[in-house]
Design an enzyme around this catalytic site. Structure first.
Site, PDB file in Angstrom:
ATOM      1  N   ASP A  22       7.855  60.685  61.573  1.00 56.36           N
ATOM      2  CA  ASP A  22       8.135  59.760  60.477  1.00 56.36           C
ATOM      3  C   ASP A  22       9.483  59.078  60.677  1.00 56.36           C
ATOM      4  O   ASP A  22      10.288  59.494  61.521  1.00 56.36           O
ATOM      5  CB  ASP A  22       8.098  60.487  59.134  1.00 56.36           C
ATOM      6  CG  ASP A  22       9.107  61.632  59.053  1.00 56.36           C
ATOM      7  OD1 ASP A  22       9.244  62.360  60.051  1.00 56.36           O
ATOM      8  OD2 ASP A  22       9.761  61.788  58.000  1.00 56.36           O
ATOM      9  N   GLU A  67      10.128  64.671  58.024  1.00 55.83           N
ATOM     10  CA  GLU A  67      11.497  65.117  58.285  1.00 55.83           C
ATOM     11  C   GLU A  67      12.494  64.360  57.421  1.00 55.83           C
ATOM     12  O   GLU A  67      13.432  64.940  56.864  1.00 55.83           O
ATOM     13  CB  GLU A  67      11.830  64.928  59.770  1.00 55.83           C
ATOM     14  CG  GLU A  67      13.122  65.587  60.211  1.00 55.83           C
ATOM     15  CD  GLU A  67      14.347  64.692  60.119  1.00 55.83           C
ATOM     16  OE1 GLU A  67      15.452  65.170  60.395  1.00 55.83           O
ATOM     17  OE2 GLU A  67      14.204  63.497  59.744  1.00 55.83           O
ATOM     18  N   GLU A  68      12.290  63.049  57.303  1.00 56.49           N
ATOM     19  CA  GLU A  68      13.288  62.197  56.668  1.00 56.49           C
ATOM     20  C   GLU A  68      13.427  62.439  55.171  1.00 56.49           C
ATOM     21  O   GLU A  68      14.454  62.114  54.582  1.00 56.49           O
ATOM     22  CB  GLU A  68      12.952  60.726  56.921  1.00 56.49           C
ATOM     23  CG  GLU A  68      12.980  60.304  58.392  1.00 56.49           C
ATOM     24  CD  GLU A  68      14.373  60.363  59.005  1.00 56.49           C
ATOM     25  OE1 GLU A  68      15.333  60.661  58.271  1.00 56.49           O
ATOM     26  OE2 GLU A  68      14.495  60.105  60.211  1.00 56.49           O
TER      27      GLU A  68
END
Length: 379
Positions: free
Chosen positions: A100, A175-176
């Protein structure tokens, strides 16, 4: 868990359509395998929580190379490449990246991160080291962590003559927005066996990170009061801060880049003080987007008395000059401007004086940037 079968994805179908501008931007870049994958990843919308399409690309590539893949319930994906070129008996190594990306765009950019590809472009000017740079057209680039994933895919597709140990290429999700994929990683379902891991989510080629500061989210709720705008405040204006570098709150936070929210709040505070009672009222202020991106744009809507317009304009100009003096050598495109705005039904109420003062004081008091540097480790 889902294990790949030879019949699932046809190799001819997994590759996305790469826009001509993007293909032109990567032309001549080396190694071509890495940049080809990065162009493909950039052409696939992949905001956090919506990684299905990019994971399909990874699966399709794996199957085109005859490689096995596994996937856990969260969506994390692992592709397995046997050792080659004499590295068959070496211990497996995990190569990890996240699929992502941070989805930010400039105010004047029309882009839907759920459906539109990132358009790559070569930047015309290099830096002091004569490096050339690749950027994106009005949006974040997604090199975090698209380039790491592209490198992993290039490694998976390497010729069998290459001396490599067994590779377990791990592609994590979300993740972000909070490292959710990594937090829910199911090692058993994925079948990970490696004891050594290289995380490819980094910035400088050749550097190895040995540690990382943590992160935390805070939600602040404040009671704010509004009141009907005085009839004398019949001119609506917008104070806009734009042109800042922005950047990742992890990678760039130590560079003391400007925070558009703080700069805008300071400019609004100065305007309200300069205009005095009855001269201006704050309707709204907004800025920033993602929790891990340094705000590069912010704006505030005010109602002003036409008789105070000159005072307000001088205050905005003074704030712009002060900001440029503070950040001028770093934030070379920083701009603070006041523009007339057509009134709407939403512009009939403003924050009370005390609420506006409280809100601006909080925005200006919240910490931004490094609070402390290590005494043990240089830099």
């Amino acid at each position: 868990a889902a294990a790949a079968s030879a019949s699932s994805l046809a190799a001819a179908c997994f590759a996305p359509s790469v826009p001509n501008e993007t293909a032109e931007a990567i032309k001549g870049l080396s190694p071509p395998e890495v940049w080809s994958h990065f162009a493909a990843l950039s052409s696939i919308p992949r905001p956090s929580g919506k990684e299905e399409a990019v994971l399909t690309y990874v699966k399709g590539f794996a199957e085109s190379k005859g490689l096995r893949w596994t996937q856990d319930a969260r969506g994390n994906l692992c592709v397995f490449r046997p050792g080659s070129g004499g590295g068959e008996e070496a211990k497996p190594v995990i190569i990890q990246g996240h699929v992502d990306m941070v989805t930010e765009k400039n105010q004047n950019t029309e882009h839907n991160f759920d459906t539109d590809p990132i358009i790559l472009q070569r930047l015309s000017e290099g830096d002091d080291d004569n490096k050339s740079w690749l950027g994106a057209k009005g949006t974040t680039l997604g090199a975090d962590n698209g380039l790491g994933c592209a490198a992993a895919l290039a490694l998976l597709g390497a010729d069998e003559s290459k001396v490599l140990p067994s590779i377990e290429a791990l592609f994590t999700v979300e993740e972000e927005t909070g490292l959710y994929g990594a937090a829910d990683l199911d090692v058993e379902i994925l079948g990970l066996t490696g004891k050594s891991m290289l995380n490819l989510d980094m910035e400088e080629y050749g550097d190895i990170f040995i540690g990382c500061a943590g992160g935390g989210d805070s939600t602040i709720t404040m009671p704010l009061s509004k009141e009907v705008i005085s009839a004398d405040l019949n001119e609506i204006v917008e104070i806009r801060v734009e042109g800042l570098l922005g950047g990742h709150s992890g990678l760039n936070i130590h560079e003391h880049r400007g925070n558009a929210v703080i700069i805008c709040a300071a400019a609004v505070q100065s305007v309200l003080e300069a205009a005095g009672d009855g001269g201006a009222s704050l309707l709204s202020i907004c800025g920033g987007d993602k929790h891990n991106a340094i705000p590069r744009e912010a704006s505030a809507i005010l109602a002003i008395n036409p008789s105070s317009r000159d005072v307000v304009e001088r205050s905005v100009s003074a704030s712009a000059m002060a900001a440029k003096e503070e950040y001028g050598l770093l934030e070379k495109s920083l701009k603070i401007a006041m523009n007339a705005k057509e009134s709407s039904e939403e512009d009939d109420e403003a924050l009370t004086k005390s609420s506006a003062q409280t809100l601006l004081a909080v925005l200006l008091s919240l910490p931004h940037g490094p609070i402390k540097f290590s005494h043990a480790i240089p830099s």
